[in-house]
Design an enzyme around this catalytic site. Sequence first.
Site, PDB file in Angstrom:
ATOM      1  N   GLY A  23      48.203 -95.209  36.379  1.00 19.76           N
ATOM      2  CA  GLY A  23      49.303 -94.755  35.502  1.00 19.76           C
ATOM      3  C   GLY A  23      49.668 -95.727  34.389  1.00 19.76           C
ATOM      4  N   ARG A  47      44.714-101.759  39.026  1.00 19.83           N
ATOM      5  CA  ARG A  47      44.338-103.139  39.369  1.00 19.83           C
ATOM      6  C   ARG A  47      45.055-104.176  38.513  1.00 19.83           C
ATOM      7  N   SER A 113      21.941 -99.691  39.244  1.00 19.42           N
ATOM      8  CA  SER A 113      21.707-100.396  40.516  1.00 19.42           C
ATOM      9  C   SER A 113      22.481 -99.649  41.594  1.00 19.42           C
ATOM     10  N   TYR A 156      32.594 -81.129  34.925  1.00 24.45           N
ATOM     11  CA  TYR A 156      31.286 -81.338  35.553  1.00 24.45           C
ATOM     12  C   TYR A 156      31.404 -81.567  37.064  1.00 24.45           C
ATOM     13  N   LYS A 171      33.518 -86.642  41.592  1.00 18.66           N
ATOM     14  CA  LYS A 171      34.530 -85.633  41.221  1.00 18.66           C
ATOM     15  C   LYS A 171      34.267 -84.325  41.981  1.00 18.66           C
ATOM     16  N   PRO A 199      37.747 -82.840  26.763  1.00 21.73           N
ATOM     17  CA  PRO A 199      37.948 -84.124  26.086  1.00 21.73           C
ATOM     18  C   PRO A 199      39.392 -84.360  25.614  1.00 21.73           C
TER      19      PRO A 199
HETATM   20  C1  HXC Z   1      24.784 -99.821  34.094  1.00 22.43           C
HETATM   21  C2  HXC Z   1      26.684-100.894  34.886  1.00 22.43           C
HETATM   22  C3  HXC Z   1      27.352-100.658  33.658  1.00 22.43           C
HETATM   23  C4  HXC Z   1      26.622 -99.960  32.625  1.00 22.43           C
HETATM   24  C5  HXC Z   1      28.714-101.701  34.993  1.00 22.43           C
HETATM   25  N1  HXC Z   1      27.559-101.547  35.666  1.00 22.43           N
HETATM   26  N2  HXC Z   1      28.613-101.165  33.763  1.00 22.43           N
HETATM   27  N3  HXC Z   1      25.414-100.483  35.109  1.00 22.43           N
HETATM   28  N4  HXC Z   1      25.359 -99.556  32.895  1.00 22.43           N
HETATM   29  N5  HXC Z   1      27.186 -99.680  31.439  1.00 22.43           N
HETATM   30  C6  HXC Z   1      27.262-102.014  37.015  1.00 22.43           C
HETATM   31  C7  HXC Z   1      27.340-103.524  37.118  1.00 22.43           C
HETATM   32  O1  HXC Z   1      26.154-104.147  36.639  1.00 22.43           O
HETATM   33  C8  HXC Z   1      27.548-103.720  38.617  1.00 22.43           C
HETATM   34  O2  HXC Z   1      26.351-103.566  39.342  1.00 22.43           O
HETATM   35  C9  HXC Z   1      28.410-102.534  38.982  1.00 22.43           C
HETATM   36  O3  HXC Z   1      28.250-101.557  37.949  1.00 22.43           O
HETATM   37  C10 HXC Z   1      29.893-102.911  39.062  1.00 22.43           C
HETATM   38  O4  HXC Z   1      30.268-103.487  37.837  1.00 22.43           O
HETATM   39  P1  HXC Z   1      31.563-104.410  37.700  1.00 22.43           P
HETATM   40  O5  HXC Z   1      31.740-104.752  36.270  1.00 22.43           O
HETATM   41  O6  HXC Z   1      31.488-105.552  38.685  1.00 22.43           O
HETATM   42  O7  HXC Z   1      32.696-103.422  38.250  1.00 22.43           O
HETATM   43  P2  HXC Z   1      34.254-103.433  38.080  1.00 22.43           P
HETATM   44  O8  HXC Z   1      34.735-104.719  37.450  1.00 22.43           O
HETATM   45  O9  HXC Z   1      34.805-103.034  39.393  1.00 22.43           O
HETATM   46  O10 HXC Z   1      34.515-102.301  36.971  1.00 22.43           O
HETATM   47  C11 HXC Z   1      34.353-100.934  37.274  1.00 22.43           C
HETATM   48  C12 HXC Z   1      33.751-100.149  36.107  1.00 22.43           C
HETATM   49  C13 HXC Z   1      34.535-100.385  34.798  1.00 22.43           C
HETATM   50  C14 HXC Z   1      33.778 -98.675  36.532  1.00 22.43           C
HETATM   51  C15 HXC Z   1      32.309-100.591  35.897  1.00 22.43           C
HETATM   52  O11 HXC Z   1      33.990 -99.579  33.755  1.00 22.43           O
HETATM   53  C16 HXC Z   1      36.012-100.065  34.944  1.00 22.43           C
HETATM   54  O12 HXC Z   1      36.800-100.933  35.319  1.00 22.43           O
HETATM   55  N6  HXC Z   1      36.420 -98.822  34.673  1.00 22.43           N
HETATM   56  C17 HXC Z   1      37.799 -98.338  34.861  1.00 22.43           C
HETATM   57  C18 HXC Z   1      38.264 -97.412  33.787  1.00 22.43           C
HETATM   58  C19 HXC Z   1      37.340 -96.291  33.430  1.00 22.43           C
HETATM   59  O13 HXC Z   1      36.131 -96.310  33.780  1.00 22.43           O
HETATM   60  N7  HXC Z   1      37.862 -95.331  32.694  1.00 22.43           N
HETATM   61  C20 HXC Z   1      37.102 -94.195  32.238  1.00 22.43           C
HETATM   62  C21 HXC Z   1      37.419 -92.979  33.020  1.00 22.43           C
HETATM   63  S1  HXC Z   1      36.886 -91.656  32.049  1.00 22.43           S
HETATM   64  P3  HXC Z   1      25.421-104.836  39.797  1.00 22.43           P
HETATM   65  O14 HXC Z   1      24.349-104.250  40.659  1.00 22.43           O
HETATM   66  O15 HXC Z   1      24.905-105.440  38.540  1.00 22.43           O
HETATM   67  O16 HXC Z   1      26.329-105.780  40.551  1.00 22.43           O
HETATM   68  C22 HXC Z   1      36.389 -90.395  32.963  1.00 22.43           C
HETATM   69  C23 HXC Z   1      36.170 -89.162  32.116  1.00 22.43           C
HETATM   70  C24 HXC Z   1      35.409 -88.113  32.814  1.00 22.43           C
HETATM   71  O17 HXC Z   1      36.251 -90.466  34.130  1.00 22.43           O
HETATM   72  C25 HXC Z   1      35.092 -86.887  31.996  1.00 22.43           C
HETATM   73  C26 HXC Z   1      34.924 -86.977  30.532  1.00 22.43           C
HETATM   74  C27 HXC Z   1      34.658 -85.656  29.867  1.00 22.43           C
HETATM   75  P1  NAP Z   2      41.627 -94.694  31.653  1.00 28.02           P
HETATM   76  O1  NAP Z   2      42.756 -94.990  30.735  1.00 28.02           O
HETATM   77  O2  NAP Z   2      40.491 -95.657  31.717  1.00 28.02           O
HETATM   78  O3  NAP Z   2      42.242 -94.460  33.101  1.00 28.02           O
HETATM   79  C1  NAP Z   2      41.672 -94.868  34.276  1.00 28.02           C
HETATM   80  C2  NAP Z   2      42.715 -95.635  35.056  1.00 28.02           C
HETATM   81  O4  NAP Z   2      42.224 -95.901  36.357  1.00 28.02           O
HETATM   82  C3  NAP Z   2      43.093 -96.957  34.437  1.00 28.02           C
HETATM   83  O5  NAP Z   2      44.499 -97.041  34.294  1.00 28.02           O
HETATM   84  C4  NAP Z   2      42.600 -98.000  35.436  1.00 28.02           C
HETATM   85  O6  NAP Z   2      43.510 -99.099  35.483  1.00 28.02           O
HETATM   86  C5  NAP Z   2      42.610 -97.200  36.719  1.00 28.02           C
HETATM   87  N1  NAP Z   2      41.656 -97.705  37.698  1.00 28.02           N
HETATM   88  C6  NAP Z   2      40.329 -97.901  37.542  1.00 28.02           C
HETATM   89  N2  NAP Z   2      39.788 -98.413  38.644  1.00 28.02           N
HETATM   90  C7  NAP Z   2      40.794 -98.538  39.541  1.00 28.02           C
HETATM   91  C8  NAP Z   2      40.877 -99.015  40.868  1.00 28.02           C
HETATM   92  N3  NAP Z   2      39.790 -99.453  41.514  1.00 28.02           N
HETATM   93  N4  NAP Z   2      42.073 -98.997  41.497  1.00 28.02           N
HETATM   94  C9  NAP Z   2      43.178 -98.553  40.859  1.00 28.02           C
HETATM   95  N5  NAP Z   2      43.166 -98.095  39.595  1.00 28.02           N
HETATM   96  C10 NAP Z   2      41.988 -98.090  38.947  1.00 28.02           C
HETATM   97  O7  NAP Z   2      40.947 -93.270  31.338  1.00 28.02           O
HETATM   98  P2  NAP Z   2      41.578 -91.785  31.180  1.00 28.02           P
HETATM   99  O8  NAP Z   2      40.756 -91.104  30.162  1.00 28.02           O
HETATM  100  O9  NAP Z   2      43.039 -91.865  31.006  1.00 28.02           O
HETATM  101  O10 NAP Z   2      41.223 -91.136  32.585  1.00 28.02           O
HETATM  102  C11 NAP Z   2      42.229 -90.673  33.474  1.00 28.02           C
HETATM  103  C12 NAP Z   2      41.668 -89.585  34.376  1.00 28.02           C
HETATM  104  O11 NAP Z   2      41.318 -88.443  33.609  1.00 28.02           O
HETATM  105  C13 NAP Z   2      40.413 -89.970  35.145  1.00 28.02           C
HETATM  106  O12 NAP Z   2      40.445 -89.395  36.444  1.00 28.02           O
HETATM  107  C14 NAP Z   2      39.314 -89.322  34.348  1.00 28.02           C
HETATM  108  O13 NAP Z   2      38.158 -89.072  35.116  1.00 28.02           O
HETATM  109  C15 NAP Z   2      40.010 -88.039  33.942  1.00 28.02           C
HETATM  110  N6  NAP Z   2      39.421 -87.353  32.804  1.00 28.02           N
HETATM  111  C16 NAP Z   2      39.559 -87.860  31.560  1.00 28.02           C
HETATM  112  C17 NAP Z   2      39.042 -87.158  30.487  1.00 28.02           C
HETATM  113  C18 NAP Z   2      39.219 -87.635  29.086  1.00 28.02           C
HETATM  114  O14 NAP Z   2      38.706 -86.986  28.172  1.00 28.02           O
HETATM  115  N7  NAP Z   2      39.926 -88.730  28.843  1.00 28.02           N
HETATM  116  C19 NAP Z   2      38.351 -85.964  30.707  1.00 28.02           C
HETATM  117  C20 NAP Z   2      38.201 -85.477  32.003  1.00 28.02           C
HETATM  118  C21 NAP Z   2      38.757 -86.185  33.049  1.00 28.02           C
HETATM  119  P3  NAP Z   2      43.049-100.605  35.847  1.00 28.02           P
HETATM  120  O15 NAP Z   2      41.913-100.945  34.972  1.00 28.02           O
HETATM  121  O16 NAP Z   2      44.303-101.403  35.612  1.00 28.02           O
HETATM  122  O17 NAP Z   2      42.689-100.605  37.296  1.00 28.02           O
END
Ligand code: HXC
Ligand code: NAP
Length: 294
Positions: A23, A47, A113, A156, A171, A199
Amino acid sequence: MGNTGIMLRDGALEGKHIIVTGGGSGLGKSMSEVFLRLGAKVLICSRDENKLRQAARELAETTGGTIIYKACDVRDYEAVKDTLTYGVEQLGYINGLVNNAAGNFVSPTERLSPRGFDVIIDIVLKGTKNMTLAAGKYWIEAGVRPVSVVNIVTTYAFTGSGYVVPSAAAKGGVLAMTRSLAVEWAKYGMRFNAVAPGPFPTKGAWDRLLPGHLKEKFDPAKRVPLGRVGEHIELANLVSYLLSDYSAYVNGEVIVIDGGEWLYGAGQFNAFEQITDEEWDVLEQLIRAKNRKA
Ligand code: HXC
Ligand code: NAP
């Protein structure tokens, strides 16, 4: 463009004490703002404690509502239980949950990986499981009802998608859990629904799904029949409704809010929209000529 105001009446979420995972940023933050404006009390968790503190301060100032925060990695069941306990202590009870936290990035699957695959499954599927299981046990034990849980999935989750395979698998699992618990735990006064957004621009998603030149090359608005991306308020209004008692008979549903995007991708001939009127004149004649011969 739609109506960019809040849909429900003032006070529609009074008495709702809602946990919003993730949030502190993006859609979670936008939804939390609207819940607060409608009278809910909100606990945001993720986090990054600094991000949460800043978001909570900003939302408290702009809405005048009650918002608390707790740093919590949803992959850690003990941390999730601590967050829930903190919410109950500070707010008296919890009766709403939005499983919104997610991790995602685009990648050809063969480049992942095992840990790269796991990290997404762990945040999205296991994180949702952790929050849902901990809260569900509390709701049953404490007899809290009615309860509403909203899981944020994607389209998806049911179509599948290449290049985001861990996210699609996770998902999809969340959607199955939503529908399953909608049936199993209805007897405890809990409702479970999912929302599948198309989106909606956020920094978190765009940085990881459309890095670099991909933003221009695959402009998401061009895939949406309505010709635009979503406004955060549109999603927040829908989720507010699902958390409110106005939706008391909606259970086990997944509501798509995507301007028609996934159906556009699904229809095999949708790309024919690129054909001009002049081309259609010629094509029609060709088809009619064949018809006459047959
Ligand atoms: C390949 C990758 C990679 C990349 C990370 N990894 N990025 N592999 N390509 N681009 C691999 C790393 O090498 C590592 O594996 C493993 O993933 C974990 O990476 P960390 O950096 O240690 O993980 P962490 O710090 O926990 O971060 C998690 C994360 C990061 C998911 C990778 O992106 C994150 O914090 N995301 C949170 C917010 C987020 O993703 N928001 C978007 C949601 S949008 P190895 O083997 O090397 O150790 C969404 C929209 C859906 O969901 C629908 C849209 C239409
Ligand atoms: P975002 O801002 O990156 O939101 C993701 C949130 O998840 C961040 O606040 C992040 O905060 C938190 N998070 C990630 N890993 C976590 C963990 N291990 N524990 C607790 N919190 C964690 O992206 P967003 O676009 O707003 O996405 C929100 C939701 O909408 C997601 O479920 C996504 O799949 C969905 N969605 C988004 C879109 C779009 O177009 N934006 C479309 C379809 C679905 P920290 O980094 O502080 O942990």
